[in-house]
Design a protein around this motif. Structure first.
Motif, PDB file in Angstrom:
ATOM      1  N   ARG A  67      -2.561   1.009 -46.726  1.00 59.05           N
ATOM      2  CA  ARG A  67      -2.811   0.219 -45.390  1.00 59.05           C
ATOM      3  C   ARG A  67      -3.790   0.718 -44.559  1.00 59.05           C
ATOM      4  NH1 ARG A  67       2.479   0.731 -46.833  1.00 59.05           N
ATOM      5  NH2 ARG A  67       3.750  -1.062 -47.260  1.00 59.05           N
ATOM      6  N   ARG A  68      -3.555   2.151 -44.424  1.00 58.43           N
ATOM      7  CA  ARG A  68      -4.739   2.711 -43.525  1.00 58.43           C
ATOM      8  C   ARG A  68      -6.273   2.552 -44.235  1.00 58.43           C
ATOM      9  NH1 ARG A  68      -4.571   5.613 -39.211  1.00 58.43           N
ATOM     10  NH2 ARG A  68      -6.633   6.909 -38.702  1.00 58.43           N
ATOM     11  N   ARG A 114       1.372  13.246 -44.490  1.00 58.27           N
ATOM     12  CA  ARG A 114       2.195  11.956 -44.906  1.00 58.27           C
ATOM     13  C   ARG A 114       1.960  10.925 -43.756  1.00 58.27           C
ATOM     14  NH1 ARG A 114       5.155  11.407 -48.943  1.00 58.27           N
ATOM     15  NH2 ARG A 114       5.767  13.341 -50.254  1.00 58.27           N
ATOM     16  N   CYS A 115       1.961   9.719 -44.139  1.00 58.67           N
ATOM     17  CA  CYS A 115       1.883   8.556 -43.021  1.00 58.67           C
ATOM     18  C   CYS A 115       3.183   8.584 -42.359  1.00 58.67           C
ATOM     19  CB  CYS A 115       1.697   7.328 -43.982  1.00 58.67           C
ATOM     20  SG  CYS A 115       1.574   5.819 -42.841  1.00 58.67           S
ATOM     21  N   CYS A 155      -2.331   6.486 -46.374  1.00 60.57           N
ATOM     22  CA  CYS A 155      -1.842   5.374 -47.162  1.00 60.57           C
ATOM     23  C   CYS A 155      -2.771   4.266 -47.432  1.00 60.57           C
ATOM     24  CB  CYS A 155      -0.509   4.711 -46.580  1.00 60.57           C
ATOM     25  SG  CYS A 155      -0.747   3.951 -44.955  1.00 60.57           S
ATOM     26  N   GLU A 203      -0.568   2.193 -36.084  1.00 59.80           N
ATOM     27  CA  GLU A 203       0.818   2.440 -36.731  1.00 59.80           C
ATOM     28  C   GLU A 203       0.647   3.595 -38.073  1.00 59.80           C
ATOM     29  OE1 GLU A 203       4.576  -0.055 -38.909  1.00 59.80           O
ATOM     30  OE2 GLU A 203       2.523  -1.135 -38.263  1.00 59.80           O
ATOM     31  N   HIS A 204      -0.138   3.312 -38.803  1.00 63.88           N
ATOM     32  CA  HIS A 204      -0.223   4.381 -40.023  1.00 63.88           C
ATOM     33  C   HIS A 204      -1.051   5.435 -39.971  1.00 63.88           C
ATOM     34  CE1 HIS A 204       2.093   1.463 -42.525  1.00 63.88           C
ATOM     35  NE2 HIS A 204       1.759   0.508 -41.684  1.00 63.88           N
ATOM     36  N   ALA A 246       4.345   6.211 -40.569  1.00 60.30           N
ATOM     37  CA  ALA A 246       5.009   4.742 -40.963  1.00 60.30           C
ATOM     38  C   ALA A 246       5.677   4.525 -42.196  1.00 60.30           C
ATOM     39  CB  ALA A 246       3.993   3.651 -40.665  1.00 60.30           C
ATOM     40  N   CYS A 247       5.033   4.983 -43.309  1.00 60.52           N
ATOM     41  CA  CYS A 247       5.534   4.553 -44.756  1.00 60.52           C
ATOM     42  C   CYS A 247       5.955   5.753 -45.500  1.00 60.52           C
ATOM     43  CB  CYS A 247       4.860   3.429 -45.238  1.00 60.52           C
ATOM     44  SG  CYS A 247       2.994   4.215 -45.547  1.00 60.52           S
ATOM     45  N   ASP A 248       5.510   7.055 -44.677  1.00 60.79           N
ATOM     46  CA  ASP A 248       5.871   8.416 -45.382  1.00 60.79           C
ATOM     47  C   ASP A 248       5.220   8.404 -46.765  1.00 60.79           C
ATOM     48  OD1 ASP A 248       7.240  10.564 -45.106  1.00 60.79           O
ATOM     49  OD2 ASP A 248       8.833  10.142 -46.520  1.00 60.79           O
ATOM     50  N   SER A 249       4.153   7.771 -47.184  1.00 61.83           N
ATOM     51  CA  SER A 249       3.346   8.167 -48.267  1.00 61.83           C
ATOM     52  C   SER A 249       2.462   9.226 -48.068  1.00 61.83           C
ATOM     53  CB  SER A 249       2.718   6.789 -48.915  1.00 61.83           C
ATOM     54  OG  SER A 249       1.677   6.429 -48.064  1.00 61.83           O
TER      55      SER A 249
END
Length: 87
Positions: free
Chosen positions: A46-47, A34-35, A44, A25-26, A37-40
């Motif tokens: 999580r990854r 950018r990720c 990110c 997902e990430h 999934a979460c746009d960081s």
């Protein structure tokens, strides 16, 4: 006396399965960095946490070709004589 932790193979398999789902997902985009999934920016947290699970178990995650969407930066798939396409 120090408490000991006991880990079972089932819980390790479950942790790897959950970590793989996070990695799927990430994904960090090739074009924006950018990720997806979460746009960081960058990988990110999580990854990064999911990759640590694989690192601790000395296992490799399953790779999904094209997940980073390389076509957005102009990458094209080339056929190379002698190499087989894998799924």
């Amino acid at each position: 006396m120090a408490a000991a932790n006991t880990y079972y193979a089932v819980s390790a398999d479950q942790a790897l399965s959950e970590a793989q789902a996070v990695l799927d997902e990430h994904v960090t985009s090739s074009s924006t960095g950018r990720c997806l999934a979460c746009d960081s920016l960058g990988p990110c947290w999580r990854r990064e946490s999911a990759t640590r699970v694989f690192s601790r178990t000395l296992r490799l995650p399953t790779r999904q070709p094209g997940a980073t969407r390389p076509e957005l930066v102009g990458a094209v798939r080339l056929s190379v004589p002698g190499l087989r396409a894998t799924r």
